[in-house]
Design a protein around this motif. Structure first.
Motif, PDB file in Angstrom:
ATOM      1  N   ILE A  74      43.489  44.949  30.478  1.00  0.00           N
ATOM      2  CA  ILE A  74      42.217  44.470  31.008  1.00  0.00           C
ATOM      3  C   ILE A  74      42.460  43.232  31.864  1.00  0.00           C
ATOM      4  N   ASN A  75      41.841  43.204  33.065  1.00  0.00           N
ATOM      5  CA  ASN A  75      41.968  42.041  33.960  1.00  0.00           C
ATOM      6  C   ASN A  75      43.422  41.669  34.215  1.00  0.00           C
ATOM      7  N   SER A  76      44.292  42.667  34.337  1.00  0.00           N
ATOM      8  CA  SER A  76      45.725  42.389  34.425  1.00  0.00           C
ATOM      9  C   SER A  76      46.328  43.010  35.689  1.00  0.00           C
ATOM     10  N   PRO A  77      47.548  42.602  36.042  1.00  0.00           N
ATOM     11  CA  PRO A  77      48.245  43.193  37.183  1.00  0.00           C
ATOM     12  C   PRO A  77      49.066  44.418  36.822  1.00  0.00           C
ATOM     13  N   ILE A  78      49.032  44.846  35.564  1.00  0.00           N
ATOM     14  CA  ILE A  78      49.969  45.873  35.101  1.00  0.00           C
ATOM     15  C   ILE A  78      49.819  47.186  35.866  1.00  0.00           C
ATOM     16  N   GLY A  79      48.589  47.680  35.987  1.00  0.00           N
ATOM     17  CA  GLY A  79      48.371  48.961  36.658  1.00  0.00           C
ATOM     18  C   GLY A  79      48.863  48.939  38.097  1.00  0.00           C
ATOM     19  N   HIS A 206      46.193  28.318  45.849  1.00  0.00           N
ATOM     20  CA  HIS A 206      45.100  29.066  46.469  1.00  0.00           C
ATOM     21  C   HIS A 206      43.807  28.647  45.780  1.00  0.00           C
ATOM     22  N   SER A 207      42.994  27.894  46.492  1.00  0.00           N
ATOM     23  CA  SER A 207      41.696  27.457  45.972  1.00  0.00           C
ATOM     24  C   SER A 207      40.641  28.453  46.419  1.00  0.00           C
ATOM     25  N   GLU A 208      39.969  29.083  45.462  1.00  0.00           N
ATOM     26  CA  GLU A 208      38.962  30.087  45.794  1.00  0.00           C
ATOM     27  C   GLU A 208      37.577  29.443  45.728  1.00  0.00           C
ATOM     28  N   THR A 218      40.509  40.478  42.166  1.00  0.00           N
ATOM     29  CA  THR A 218      40.803  40.619  43.590  1.00  0.00           C
ATOM     30  C   THR A 218      42.244  40.237  43.879  1.00  0.00           C
ATOM     31  N   LEU A 219      42.698  39.155  43.284  1.00  0.00           N
ATOM     32  CA  LEU A 219      44.081  38.723  43.486  1.00  0.00           C
ATOM     33  C   LEU A 219      45.058  39.810  43.058  1.00  0.00           C
ATOM     34  N   PHE A 220      44.801  40.461  41.938  1.00  0.00           N
ATOM     35  CA  PHE A 220      45.727  41.443  41.402  1.00  0.00           C
ATOM     36  C   PHE A 220      45.737  42.756  42.186  1.00  0.00           C
ATOM     37  N   GLN A 221      44.849  42.889  43.172  1.00  0.00           N
ATOM     38  CA  GLN A 221      44.870  44.050  44.058  1.00  0.00           C
ATOM     39  C   GLN A 221      45.422  43.700  45.441  1.00  0.00           C
ATOM     40  N   ASN A 222      45.926  42.492  45.580  1.00  0.00           N
ATOM     41  CA  ASN A 222      46.381  41.992  46.875  1.00  0.00           C
ATOM     42  C   ASN A 222      47.908  42.046  46.936  1.00  0.00           C
TER      43      ASN A 222
END
Length: 236
Positions: A74-79, A206-208, A218-222
Motif C-alpha cells: 500500500i502506498n509503496s513503490p514495489i509494484g 523536492h518541495s511539493e 505520484t512520486l512512485f509513478q514517476n
C-alpha cells in the motif's frame, strides 16, 4: 499450519512461510540483542541470477504496520519497481503493530539478505516513507557506507541526524516533502537539507507546494525519480 521452527539465537533466525491468502511469499527475521526484534518481510528476487543485481530496500510508514504482509504494497513503490526494474531485488519488511522501526535490527536484516543473495553491493538503495523515512535517516547515519543512495519522503528527523549530518557527505540523497504537511512538518526536511547541502553536492529536496502528508503516490509513478536514484554510484 507450518510446524514451529527451532530458533537458535546467535543473532537471527529465519523461517519461510506463506500468508493467509497463500499468494504472497514472505519470510521472518528475528534479531536478538538486549531483546528480540522480529520482522516479517517480502523479498522479490530477479528471475535471472547470472550476475549480481541491485537491491532496493523499502520502509513503509506507520499506517502499514501489522501482521498482514500485503499491507507493505500500500502506498509503496514495489509494484512499479517490479514492472519497470525486474532485475532488482526488492526488500520490504513490515513493522509490527504498536511498534516503531528498530534501525539496528533493520541493518542486520539488510546484511542478512546481502549475505544470502547475489546482490551487487555497489548498488544498494533505500527508500523510506514517513515513519520509514525517520528510520532511514538513523540507518544512514549509523551505516554511511552501506547504501549507494537513499530517498526520504515526508520524514521526521530526530536529533542525531541533525547533529551528525556530515557523515552523509558522500551519500546521494533525494528528499521529498509536502510544504503543507501537518503530520510531519516540512521544516524537518528543509532544515536538514540546508545542513546537508553544505557538505553534500548531490542532495536534492523536492518541495511539493500545497500538499500535506502524502503525495508519494505520484512520486512512485514517476520514472525520473527511480532513474535518478538507481543510477547513483557509490563514492570511492
Amino acid at each position: 499450519m507450518p510446524s514451529k521452527p527451532n530458533i537458535a539465537f546467535l543473532f537471527f533466525a529465519i523461517v519461510c512461510t506463506l500468508n493467509s491468502s497463500g499468494q504472497t511469499k514472505f519470510e521472518s527475521f528475528v534479531w536478538k540483542s538486549d531483546e528480540a526484534v522480529s520482522y516479517n518481510y517480502y523479498l522479490k528476487k530477479p528471475a535471472s541470477k547470472s550476475e549480481n543485481k541491485p537491491l532496493v530496500v523499502y520502509l513503509h510508514g506507520s499506517g502499514e504496520r501489522g501482521s498482514d504482509i500485503e499491507k507493505v504494497f500500500i502506498n509503496s513503490p514495489i509494484g512499479y519497481l517490479e514492472r519497470q526494474y525486474p532485475d532488482c531485488y526488492i526488500l520490504a519488511p513490515q513493522c509490527p503493530n504498536n511498534q516503531y522501526w528498530n534501525a539496528e535490527a533493520l541493518t542486520k536484516l539488510v546484511e542478512f539478505v546481502l549475505a544470502k543473495n547475489a546482490i551487487n553491493k555497489q548498488q544498494i538503495f533505500l527508500i523510506g516513507v514517513s515513519m520509514g523515512a525517520w528510520a532511514s535517516w538513523n540507518i544512514l547515519i549509523n551505516n554511511p557506507d552501506l547504501f549507494t543512495a537513499a530517498a526520504t519522503i515526508s520524514g521526521y528527523v530526530d536529533r542525531i541526524p541533525m547533529l551528525e549530518f556530515q557523515k552523509l557527505a558522500n551519500t546521494p540523497i533525494y528528499m521529498y516533502h509536502g510544504t503543507d504537511d501537518t503530520v510531519v512538518p516540512y521544516w524537518y526536511s528543509e532544515t536538514l537539507y540546508q545542513k546537508l547541502k553544505q557538505v553534500n553536492s548531490t542532495v536534492k529536496l523536492h518541495s511539493e507546494p500545497n500538499v500535506g502528508h502524502g503525495g508519494w503516490d505520484t512520486l512512485f509513478q514517476n520514472n525520473e525519480f527511480y532513474s535518478w536514484l538507481l543510477n547513483q554510484k557509490k563514492h570511492k
